[in-house]
Design an enzyme around this catalytic site. Structure first.
Site, PDB file in Angstrom:
ATOM      1  N   GLY A   6      48.589  89.506   3.290  1.00 24.49           N
ATOM      2  CA  GLY A   6      49.693  89.986   2.466  1.00 24.49           C
ATOM      3  C   GLY A   6      49.469  89.646   1.004  1.00 24.49           C
ATOM      4  O   GLY A   6      48.654  88.776   0.658  1.00 24.49           O
ATOM      5  N   CYS A   7      50.179  90.322   0.126  1.00 32.99           N
ATOM      6  CA  CYS A   7      49.965  90.141  -1.314  1.00 32.99           C
ATOM      7  C   CYS A   7      50.438  88.767  -1.794  1.00 32.99           C
ATOM      8  O   CYS A   7      49.687  88.039  -2.459  1.00 32.99           O
ATOM      9  CB  CYS A   7      50.633  91.257  -2.097  1.00 32.99           C
ATOM     10  N   PHE A   8      51.684  88.376  -1.482  1.00 30.21           N
ATOM     11  CA  PHE A   8      52.137  87.033  -1.837  1.00 30.21           C
ATOM     12  C   PHE A   8      51.246  85.980  -1.179  1.00 30.21           C
ATOM     13  O   PHE A   8      50.897  84.964  -1.787  1.00 30.21           O
ATOM     14  CB  PHE A   8      53.583  86.812  -1.386  1.00 30.21           C
ATOM     15  N   ALA A   9      50.901  86.214   0.091  1.00 34.33           N
ATOM     16  CA  ALA A   9      50.076  85.246   0.821  1.00 34.33           C
ATOM     17  C   ALA A   9      48.731  85.045   0.139  1.00 34.33           C
ATOM     18  O   ALA A   9      48.235  83.920   0.044  1.00 34.33           O
ATOM     19  CB  ALA A   9      49.879  85.712   2.263  1.00 34.33           C
TER      20      ALA A   9
END
Length: 330
Positions: A138-141
């Site tokens: 994921g992007c935040f991850a």
């Protein structure tokens, strides 16, 4: 990939879920990849339409049309760009050809179920290189893991360590479908918090940090919607016994062989990474607190760029192929 006479083979790729932001960015990258031929870009709702009818920024770059069908036996790599949950549905309706490699941009297999490998190259490159199935992070991850991984590997993040994270994302992080919080009149000159302490990316962040450090710290993560279209800027801080020089060496050594992750000599800003697959990190000490800032483009290093990076690793290609991009610095 080469033939016996050392002539390069073109990698045939297909895209499922072709109308969204990640598919549009993926297509832009693959059109300029020296080793790739695009076999199809599937979108049931846009079948028969020119790709540029949806991805207008590609006008003059391609004459491809969206397709209503696809032949998995005719391609080497499949990118799944559909909404979360649709990947499992796709494999319930289709058989996986024995030679096909798959890169899934949804969250369906980020727990490494069904034989998928978690596709964060900075920690899993060797596993990605021999994998047939890769689940893109994921992007935040991606941003938060890259900010914290060197500290986790060094044993600085214990089970009772509290890490405070505030991260702002652009409106494209919500996807192409319009919503109340992506509407221009609401987003402009505005900030807001959403999913505080409960964001779905916390699960994959915890798994990866534990895999390198042996423990999962307490991560107090507050995501925020920013007044811009693309990018993520994550600000992390926690108690750290090391001095500033030790921390810098720790981070520089950890990312010494990374193709796209850079430790900056000073402060960083979002424009250093927008339109690139780069991750730019800054580290500084403030008393006992270590402050780590991390910037990525949510659509590239947080999605489509990292997917191409993973494809390059899986196929033994130049890791930077198709990804030599200039940031939108002004």
């Amino acid at each position: 990939m080469t033939t016996d006479c050392n002539k390069p083979l073109r990698v045939r790729v297909g895209i499922i879920g072709g109308a969204g932001y990640t598919a549009g960015e993926l297509l832009r990258l693959l059109l300029n990849h020296p080793d790739v031929e695009i076999a199809f870009i599937h979108s049931a709702s846009n079948a028969g339409q020119p790709v540029t009818a949806v991805h207008s920024g590609l006008l003059g770059e391609t004459g491809l049309h969206f397709s209503s069908d696809y032949r998995l036996d005719d391609i080497d790599v499949l990118f799944l760009c559909s909404a979360h949950g649709h990947s499992r549905e796709f494999w319930e309706q289709n058989e996986l050809p024995s030679r096909l490699r798959v890169i899934d941009l949804a969250q369906d297999y980020r727990d490494e179920s069904c034989g998928y490998v978690y596709g964060l190259p900075e920690v899993n490159r060797d596993r990605i290189a021999v994998a047939r199935l890769v689940a893109n992070p994921g992007c935040f991850a991606t941003a938060i893991q890259l900010a914290l991984l060197p500290a986790a590997e060094a044993g600085l993040l214990h089970g009772d360590t509290e890490v405070s994270v505030t991260a702002l994302t652009g409106s494209t992080g919500a996807g192409v479908k319009p919503g109340a919080t992506t509407h221009f009149s609401w987003r402009q000159n505005n900030l807001s918090v959403y999913k505080p302490f409960t964001h779905q990316h916390l699960a994959e962040i915890g798994r990866t940090l534990a895999s390198v450090g042996g423990e999962t710290p307490v991560i107090n993560f507050v995501p925020m919607r920013g007044d811009f279209a693309r990018g993520i800027f994550a600000v992390c801080h926690f108690d750290c016994p090391l001095d500033a020089d030790e921390v810098r060496r720790l981070y520089e050594d950890f990312y010494a062989d990374a193709a796209f992750t850079v430790v900056a000599p000073g402060d960083i800003d979002l424009k250093q990474v927008v339109n690139t697959n780069k991750t730019v990190i800054s580290v500084s000490k403030h008393g006992r607190k270590l402050l780590v800032c991390c910037a990525i483009d949510n659509l590239l290093k947080g999605a489509s760029g990292q997917a191409v990076e993973n494809m390059n690793i899986m196929l033994g290609l130049d890791r930077r192929a198709g990804l030599r991009l200039k940031p939108l610095a002004f």
